[in-house]
Scaffold this active site. Structure first.
Site, mmCIF file in Angstrom:
data_model
loop_
_atom_site.group_PDB
_atom_site.id
_atom_site.type_symbol
_atom_site.label_atom_id
_atom_site.label_comp_id
_atom_site.label_asym_id
_atom_site.label_seq_id
_atom_site.Cartn_x
_atom_site.Cartn_y
_atom_site.Cartn_z
ATOM 1 N N SER B 155 0.849 -1.185 0.000
ATOM 2 C CA SER B 155 0.000 0.000 0.000
ATOM 3 C C SER B 155 0.893 1.247 0.000
ATOM 4 C CB SER B 155 -0.938 -0.056 1.206
ATOM 5 O OG SER B 155 -1.967 0.883 1.079
ATOM 6 N N ASP B 328 -8.503 -4.962 -6.524
ATOM 7 C CA ASP B 328 -8.069 -3.790 -5.759
ATOM 8 C C ASP B 328 -8.424 -2.518 -6.522
ATOM 9 O OD1 ASP B 328 -6.740 -1.880 -4.243
ATOM 10 O OD2 ASP B 328 -4.785 -2.870 -4.310
ATOM 11 N N HIS B 361 -8.183 -4.332 -1.931
ATOM 12 C CA HIS B 361 -6.858 -3.897 -1.496
ATOM 13 C C HIS B 361 -6.372 -4.741 -0.318
ATOM 14 C CE1 HIS B 361 -3.556 -1.148 -1.079
ATOM 15 N NE2 HIS B 361 -3.906 -0.764 0.128
#
Lengths: 414, 414
Positions: B155, B328, B361
């Site tokens: 991330s 995602d 995600h």
């Protein structure tokens, strides 16, 4: 359209109907349901088209709302589609649009006066889409309309149109469901729930009792609207509209509190847009209405009380047009296709017309040149209308490349 | 892993380093930058792997944080990937993870004490990802680490890893960028901006000055976290997790204000989940840190100061693994592919390994069996590692059906 020409389509009326006592689906009643509505065109007995507005829309589908204190999406929100010579041609059809109960544009809702003279606030009964439909049926009776030629609705208004086909299957010949679905998915349910918490955690909301106060829950309502705006756009449209560009500070909307460290970073165009939208919306809409109407939307489920979506639609003997947009993640093309399948299973004549668009959910408002032709032709000829395409038709199944391709007819081409 | 076995990988240390005066990219300085960090395994001179945490993570990548007051994603947040015998094997590697400046798990940040003894609050200097990298470089010096075998981040931690390759191109042999991108897209920028406004419009935020007060901006921080959670999940994962199911009222998290009409509608599992997550997060994280760290993420742009992403990476002589996940929408597969292309243009050896996953995600945390093998093999053999696939390799380009297909190797299979 010729503004100077006097035609039946130029006739319009904006009024409020007193419909008497109304019992909501919750079981609670109010003594006099008021419904603010607008009509366009001349009623000939079989040409009535009911248009259902979206979440924060008003009865002013095609203008004539300038003097009524409405702004933004509430004012003439579909005037590219509805009007003399437009896709929903008010020279041909008698168009009726009603502000739904629970809203704040003249119909009974939390901000309207209760019998004791004060606003209802959160004492107003809970509202469902079923209540919207039942109120619209009452309004049609009031206007002398029996069977409708069509019910047309976008977004949550599409759910409203679906509900007509289920609740009053003999009362409507054609439904047009634009950028909508049989129910909201959990992602959108989650975002709507967050939006409501933004309102109810604003201390100025005060349990819903803020009418007449100086401080209103504008911050919370603004945040709720900002979340909504992200849902209405798409990654692609946000890329095109804003990119990562910086906007000038101190411009429109730049009034949210911030700490000194924030000043090191750019104030971006996307922020400026959202701030401006949030601020503008808080001026035109009522926070309690936003709670009430999003709950109605979230609660809607076509299959409720039936075994399936198909079963719910089985009694409907009319025809359906479903319009969906490839970039829409609020109400997806897949959801519309699932609804089309439900129609096909019970032999409701249906076309699912998919529009290629990067504009997200907003497309149903901002792409009239793609929305108009299929709607116009469907209203005349049903699913076999010239500009109407269908995902199940042979030419689509046969060709992967053009599957879901839009029809690039020009508006008014028929 | 065998808990009873005494191995070098079992060695761990959790400490705080005093790194002296630190000048941030903003130009502002603090007299003593403290960095809380954890190490796992034994340093042999060339086996250091720096792991960069996500937005709200901590230095406790692989546990040992139980007594440190951290919870949720802050505690042992990647223990399925990092540990003895795991994909990032602490029997082989000396793993270092540092809480970034601006965060609240022991490193200097808004909640830490300023020289006058009071918390910095929003007088803490603005923080960028560049500051994170520079602080980590200082920490490495402090620990006697010169060149790193690898920097691995998920991330926003992936952006941190990218920044290492740009800022210290000779100091790192391999970077692993998981579920990340060269920059955030405007949709995510918009949602982060809304999240920050939820905090700063909470009256208890009080301009950032709430330390020591009874009332803290928990409602705003909770809302911000709820928005984050929707970003971390996908439509599919939310469908699977929650559907439209009702949860029991009065359960966990059901403490947001509501009006009586709300009681007519179900309290849904998705709401219960979000409410619980928001509440839990407000207990473990600092609202000012959330402002600071999301701004650092939003501001990051790989190409800043360069003509392009490629130009930024041109000096990097190491190798890169990019992992992306099909479900995602926070950091998309398309963004990772664009980053892979930038690497290829300047001949940085790169593999873009796409994992098929519905988990959004979150997949980088919850699908260790898909993340572990490519990471593990890349750390040993680079882009030619056995379980590493690449979107540009022939077998992928040749076969549309298996393009982007995951490698279903089991964890620890090598």
């Amino acid at each position: 359209m010729s503004r100077g020409r006097t035609s039946p389509g130029r006739q319009s009326e904006s009024a409020t109907a007193d419909l008497g006592e109304f019992r909501f689906e919750s079981g609670e009643s109010i003594p006099n349901l008021q419904i603010a509505y607008a009509t366009y065109g001349e009623f000939t007995g079989d040409n009535a088209v009911l248009v259902c507005h979206g979440l924060t829309g008003s009865q002013h589908v095609a203008g004539y709302g300038n003097g009524s204190g409405v702004a933004g999406q509430a004012r003439a929100w579909w005037s590219d589609i509805v009007g003399p010579g437009k896709a929903i041609d008010t020279n041909e059809y008698y168009v009726v649009c009603a502000n739904v109960p629970g809203s704040c544009y003249g119909s009974s809702g939390p901000a309207s006066d209760s019998p004791d003279g004060d606003p209802w606030g959160t004492d107003f009964p809970p509202v469902t889409i079923g209540d919207w439909t039942r109120a619209q049926r009452r309004l049609c009776d009031h206007l002398g309309i029996g069977r409708l030629h069509a019910v047309v609705g976008g977004s949550v208004g599409g759910m409203n149109a679906l509900d007509w086909a289920v609740r009053y299957p003999d009362d409507v010949a054609r439904i047009v469901v634009v950028a909508s679905a049989a129910r909201l998915d959990p992602q959108c349910l989650g975002l709507d729930a967050i939006a409501r918490r933004a309102i109810t955690t604003d201390p100025n909301w005060n349990g819903g009792d803020y009418y007449g106060e100086d401080a209103r829950p504008d911050a919370g309502l603004g945040l709720a609207r900002q979340i909504g705006h992200v849902m209405y756009l798409s990654k692609e449209s946000m890329d095109h509209k804003f990119g990562r560009r910086a906007a000038g500070r101190g411009g429109r909307g730049d009034s949210y509190p911030a700490d000194p460290a924030a000043m090191f970073f750019p104030y971006r165009e996307v922020e400026s847009y959202l701030d401006y939208q949030g601020e503008k919306f808080a001026q035109r809409f009522d926070a309690n209405s936003y709670l009430y109407l999003t709950r109605a939307m979230d609660d809607y489920d076509l299959s409720e009380g039936y075994e399936s979506d198909s079963a719910a639609l089985a009694a409907f003997e009319g025809e359906a047009l479903l319009l969906s947009f490839t970039g829409d993640w609020h109400f997806t093309t897949e959801q519309a296709e699932s609804l089309a399948s439900a129609c096909r299973r019970v032999e409701v004549p249906v076309s699912h017309h998919v529009v290629e668009s990067d504009h997200g959910h907003d497309a149903f408002l901002v792409e009239p040149e793609k929305v108009g032709p299929p709607v116009s032709d469907f209203l005349v000829d049903g699913p076999s209308g010239r500009a109407v395409t269908d995902t199940a038709s042979d030419n689509h199944v046969a060709d992967d490349e053009t599957d879901f391709a839009p029809v690039h007819s020009s508006l008014f081409s028929r």
